[in-house]
Design a protein around this motif. Structure first.
Motif, PDB file in Angstrom:
ATOM      1  N   HIS A 217       0.841  -1.197   0.000  1.00 61.63           N
ATOM      2  CA  HIS A 217       0.000   0.000   0.000  1.00 61.63           C
ATOM      3  C   HIS A 217       0.881   1.254   0.000  1.00 61.63           C
ATOM      4  O   HIS A 217       1.953   1.266   0.613  1.00 61.63           O
ATOM      5  CB  HIS A 217      -0.894  -0.014   1.246  1.00 61.63           C
ATOM      6  N   GLU A 218       0.391   2.268  -0.697  1.00 60.00           N
ATOM      7  CA  GLU A 218       1.079   3.573  -0.776  1.00 60.00           C
ATOM      8  C   GLU A 218       1.553   4.077   0.599  1.00 60.00           C
ATOM      9  O   GLU A 218       2.626   4.660   0.751  1.00 60.00           O
ATOM     10  CB  GLU A 218       0.065   4.574  -1.359  1.00 60.00           C
ATOM     11  N   LYS A 219       0.697   3.823   1.639  1.00 59.43           N
ATOM     12  CA  LYS A 219       1.022   4.315   2.973  1.00 59.43           C
ATOM     13  C   LYS A 219       2.289   3.670   3.536  1.00 59.43           C
ATOM     14  O   LYS A 219       2.951   4.239   4.395  1.00 59.43           O
ATOM     15  CB  LYS A 219      -0.140   4.024   3.940  1.00 59.43           C
ATOM     16  N   VAL A 220       2.595   2.452   3.081  1.00 62.77           N
ATOM     17  CA  VAL A 220       3.815   1.779   3.555  1.00 62.77           C
ATOM     18  C   VAL A 220       5.027   2.549   3.031  1.00 62.77           C
ATOM     19  O   VAL A 220       5.959   2.877   3.780  1.00 62.77           O
ATOM     20  CB  VAL A 220       3.873   0.308   3.074  1.00 62.77           C
ATOM     21  N   TYR A 221       5.007   2.857   1.736  1.00 57.55           N
ATOM     22  CA  TYR A 221       6.115   3.635   1.154  1.00 57.55           C
ATOM     23  C   TYR A 221       6.309   4.941   1.932  1.00 57.55           C
ATOM     24  O   TYR A 221       7.418   5.319   2.287  1.00 57.55           O
ATOM     25  CB  TYR A 221       5.809   4.011  -0.300  1.00 57.55           C
ATOM     26  N   GLU A 222       5.167   5.639   2.155  1.00 58.21           N
ATOM     27  CA  GLU A 222       5.247   6.959   2.806  1.00 58.21           C
ATOM     28  C   GLU A 222       5.814   6.846   4.224  1.00 58.21           C
ATOM     29  O   GLU A 222       6.630   7.655   4.647  1.00 58.21           O
ATOM     30  CB  GLU A 222       3.852   7.601   2.869  1.00 58.21           C
ATOM     31  N   GLU A 223       5.365   5.794   4.918  1.00 58.54           N
ATOM     32  CA  GLU A 223       5.803   5.618   6.308  1.00 58.54           C
ATOM     33  C   GLU A 223       7.309   5.326   6.366  1.00 58.54           C
ATOM     34  O   GLU A 223       8.017   5.859   7.225  1.00 58.54           O
ATOM     35  CB  GLU A 223       5.010   4.471   6.946  1.00 58.54           C
ATOM     36  N   LEU A 224       7.802   4.498   5.462  1.00 56.16           N
ATOM     37  CA  LEU A 224       9.235   4.171   5.506  1.00 56.16           C
ATOM     38  C   LEU A 224      10.094   5.382   5.114  1.00 56.16           C
ATOM     39  O   LEU A 224      11.231   5.513   5.568  1.00 56.16           O
ATOM     40  CB  LEU A 224       9.560   2.970   4.619  1.00 56.16           C
ATOM     41  N   ILE A 225       9.547   6.260   4.313  1.00 52.18           N
ATOM     42  CA  ILE A 225      10.287   7.490   3.983  1.00 52.18           C
ATOM     43  C   ILE A 225      10.288   8.432   5.199  1.00 52.18           C
ATOM     44  O   ILE A 225      11.296   9.038   5.540  1.00 52.18           O
ATOM     45  CB  ILE A 225       9.661   8.187   2.746  1.00 52.18           C
ATOM     46  N   ARG A 226       9.147   8.483   5.884  1.00 52.30           N
ATOM     47  CA  ARG A 226       8.992   9.401   7.023  1.00 52.30           C
ATOM     48  C   ARG A 226       9.802   8.968   8.246  1.00 52.30           C
ATOM     49  O   ARG A 226      10.384   9.794   8.929  1.00 52.30           O
ATOM     50  CB  ARG A 226       7.506   9.458   7.393  1.00 52.30           C
ATOM     51  N   ARG A 227       9.848   7.659   8.501  1.00 50.26           N
ATOM     52  CA  ARG A 227      10.484   7.162   9.729  1.00 50.26           C
ATOM     53  C   ARG A 227      12.005   7.190   9.612  1.00 50.26           C
ATOM     54  O   ARG A 227      12.568   6.988   8.532  1.00 50.26           O
ATOM     55  CB  ARG A 227      10.025   5.741  10.022  1.00 50.26           C
ATOM     56  N   GLN A 228      12.668   7.364  10.755  1.00 55.96           N
ATOM     57  CA  GLN A 228      14.124   7.538  10.761  1.00 55.96           C
ATOM     58  C   GLN A 228      14.836   6.347  11.403  1.00 55.96           C
ATOM     59  O   GLN A 228      14.203   5.447  11.931  1.00 55.96           O
ATOM     60  CB  GLN A 228      14.473   8.839  11.490  1.00 55.96           C
ATOM     61  N   GLU A 229      16.153   6.409  11.378  1.00 56.79           N
ATOM     62  CA  GLU A 229      16.984   5.279  11.828  1.00 56.79           C
ATOM     63  C   GLU A 229      16.791   4.934  13.312  1.00 56.79           C
ATOM     64  O   GLU A 229      17.101   3.830  13.736  1.00 56.79           O
ATOM     65  CB  GLU A 229      18.473   5.549  11.531  1.00 56.79           C
ATOM     66  N   ASN A 230      16.303   5.889  14.098  1.00 59.84           N
ATOM     67  CA  ASN A 230      16.114   5.626  15.535  1.00 59.84           C
ATOM     68  C   ASN A 230      14.688   5.178  15.858  1.00 59.84           C
ATOM     69  O   ASN A 230      14.282   5.181  17.011  1.00 59.84           O
ATOM     70  CB  ASN A 230      16.473   6.871  16.353  1.00 59.84           C
ATOM     71  N   GLU A 231      13.932   4.794  14.830  1.00 63.24           N
ATOM     72  CA  GLU A 231      12.524   4.448  15.074  1.00 63.24           C
ATOM     73  C   GLU A 231      12.222   2.957  14.885  1.00 63.24           C
ATOM     74  O   GLU A 231      11.127   2.589  14.467  1.00 63.24           O
ATOM     75  CB  GLU A 231      11.624   5.312  14.205  1.00 63.24           C
ATOM     76  N   THR A 232      13.240   2.121  15.141  1.00 65.50           N
ATOM     77  CA  THR A 232      12.966   0.683  15.263  1.00 65.50           C
ATOM     78  C   THR A 232      13.406   0.273  16.667  1.00 65.50           C
ATOM     79  O   THR A 232      14.200   0.978  17.297  1.00 65.50           O
ATOM     80  CB  THR A 232      13.740  -0.162  14.231  1.00 65.50           C
ATOM     81  N   VAL A 233      12.882  -0.858  17.137  1.00 64.14           N
ATOM     82  CA  VAL A 233      13.278  -1.332  18.475  1.00 64.14           C
ATOM     83  C   VAL A 233      13.568  -2.827  18.442  1.00 64.14           C
ATOM     84  O   VAL A 233      13.078  -3.556  17.579  1.00 64.14           O
ATOM     85  CB  VAL A 233      12.170  -1.079  19.536  1.00 64.14           C
ATOM     86  N   LEU A 234      14.378  -3.248  19.419  1.00 64.29           N
ATOM     87  CA  LEU A 234      14.628  -4.673  19.611  1.00 64.29           C
ATOM     88  C   LEU A 234      13.607  -5.187  20.623  1.00 64.29           C
ATOM     89  O   LEU A 234      13.336  -4.524  21.620  1.00 64.29           O
ATOM     90  CB  LEU A 234      16.049  -4.885  20.142  1.00 64.29           C
TER      91      LEU A 234
END
Ligand SMILES: Cc1cc2nc3c(=O)[nH]c(=O)nc-3n(C[C@H](O)[C@H](O)[C@H](O)COP(=O)(O)O)c2cc1C
Length: 327
Positions: A217-234
């Motif tokens: 979905h288009e929103k997935v592309y947009e979200e991955l562009i918007r989110r930054q390197e510090n926005e994943t977690v273990l």
């Protein structure tokens, strides 16, 4: 660009796609291979022999270039043995170019019968490992190469948490088989750096989501562009299987459950694979596990696979050339 990886696999660029549950279907796999890399078909999306064989044949119909098949070998999570055996039998019969094994080493599964079967069929075996120790045992067992997976990676980084920048040269120090870097790889700088660290190429997964051939979905592309390197977690250490995911409502909930000592039964509803279609096809980015890596900080656009791979190699070559001219 020639490396031991391009020579071994007969590919133009030393760039491999990692296994991606619910995303690495034949059209994406073939598009990456057609663009000069090594596309990935992920076995776990197919539950029976016919659909798995059909997927391999569909990929072959879409490309005459080599591709790799991911088998995530985790018998402890309840996948029946018959299914794994079906995968390995079919892969040997179809003589696919290469298999990416993650999880249990294939040489230790069923006394190594399937390891031997695939080797005898001429299939290249590459193990995804997160430590030098595991890399050395892969080499000893006869794997053709390893993916050195640093803690930055999406999916399930080993809980020793060694970064790609250290893991890659350590593997290169200790092994003679080709080392391919994964975790945090997304652009020309990544490829240039990996080659300087002694790798024979890179594997990326998250970056391939933002290609037109990855049907989300288009929103997935947009979200991955918007989110930054510090926005994943273990997450997941409390249940014995560490993972990395995009920080969203579900991940916040999982971290809370783990902090108060809650168990697997409480965590499962938040990370269940059944939520996958809502994520990828409807673009609901707050519910469920989105197994992307820190490399999302380097995703700024949506490209075709050809644009992406040509660009990465062009930039890497320019960077390496310019670096030399400084001295
Ligand atoms: C959406 C997604 C699904 C994944 N699914 C699998 C999988 O089924 N099996 C596996 O071994 N790795 C899986 N991975 C991990 C990748 O193959 C790869 O090791 C990792 O993502 C590399 O890091 P990067 O995403 O930062 O490039 C997945 C990664 C992503 C992004």
């Amino acid at each position: 660009m020639k490396t031991r990886l391009t020579e071994m696999m007969g590919i133009k660029y030393p760039i491999v796609c990692g296994g991606m549950m619910r995303l690495a279907y034949p059209p994406l796999c073939a598009a990456i291979s057609n663009a000069g890399g090594l596309g990935n078909l992920t076995a776990a999306m197919y539950e029976d022999r016919e659909s798995f064989r059909d997927a391999i044949r569909e990929t072959r119909h879409l490309t005459d270039r080599p591709f790799i098949v991911n088998v995530t070998l985790l018998p402890s999570i309840g996948v029946p043995d018959e299914r794994y055996q079906m995968y390995f039998d079919t892969l040997a019969e179809e003589k696919v170019a290469a298999v990416e094994i993650s999880g249990t080493p294939l040489n230790r599964y069923k006394d190594g019968v399937y390891f031997k079967k695939l080797k005898d069929a001429g299939v290249k075996l590459i193990h995804k490992v997160g430590s030098v120790r595991h890399g050395k045992s892969a080499e000893k067992a006869g794997y053709d190469a390893v993916f050195a997976a640093g803690v930055e990676e999406g999916g399930h980084p080993l809980n020793e948490n060694v970064a790609t920048t250290v893991l890659t040269p350590r593997m290169v120090e200790e092994l003679t088989i080709p080392v391919i870097t994964t975790g945090g790889m997304a652009n020309g700088r990544s490829l240039a750096a990996a080659l300087c660290l002694g790798a024979e190429g890179i594997m990326m997964a998250s970056r391939f989501i933002n290609t037109f051939e990855c049907k989300v979905h288009e929103k997935v592309y947009e979200e991955l562009i918007r989110r930054q390197e510090n926005e994943t977690v273990l997450y997941g250490n409390s249940i014995g299987l560490q993972g990395r995911g995009l920080l969203n409502d579900s991940m916040r909930e999982v971290l809370k459950i783990e902090a108060r000592g809650g168990g697997l039964e409480e965590i499962i509803p938040h990370i269940a694979g059944s939520l996958g279609d809502d994520i990828w096809q409807k673009g609901d980015m707050d519910t469920g596990l989105i197994a992307v890596g820190q490399s999302i900080g380097l995703i700024h656009d949506v490209l075709t696979c050809k644009e992406l791979l040509d660009g990465i190699v062009h930039d890497a070559e320019a960077i390496l050339r310019n670096s030399l001219s400084r001295f």
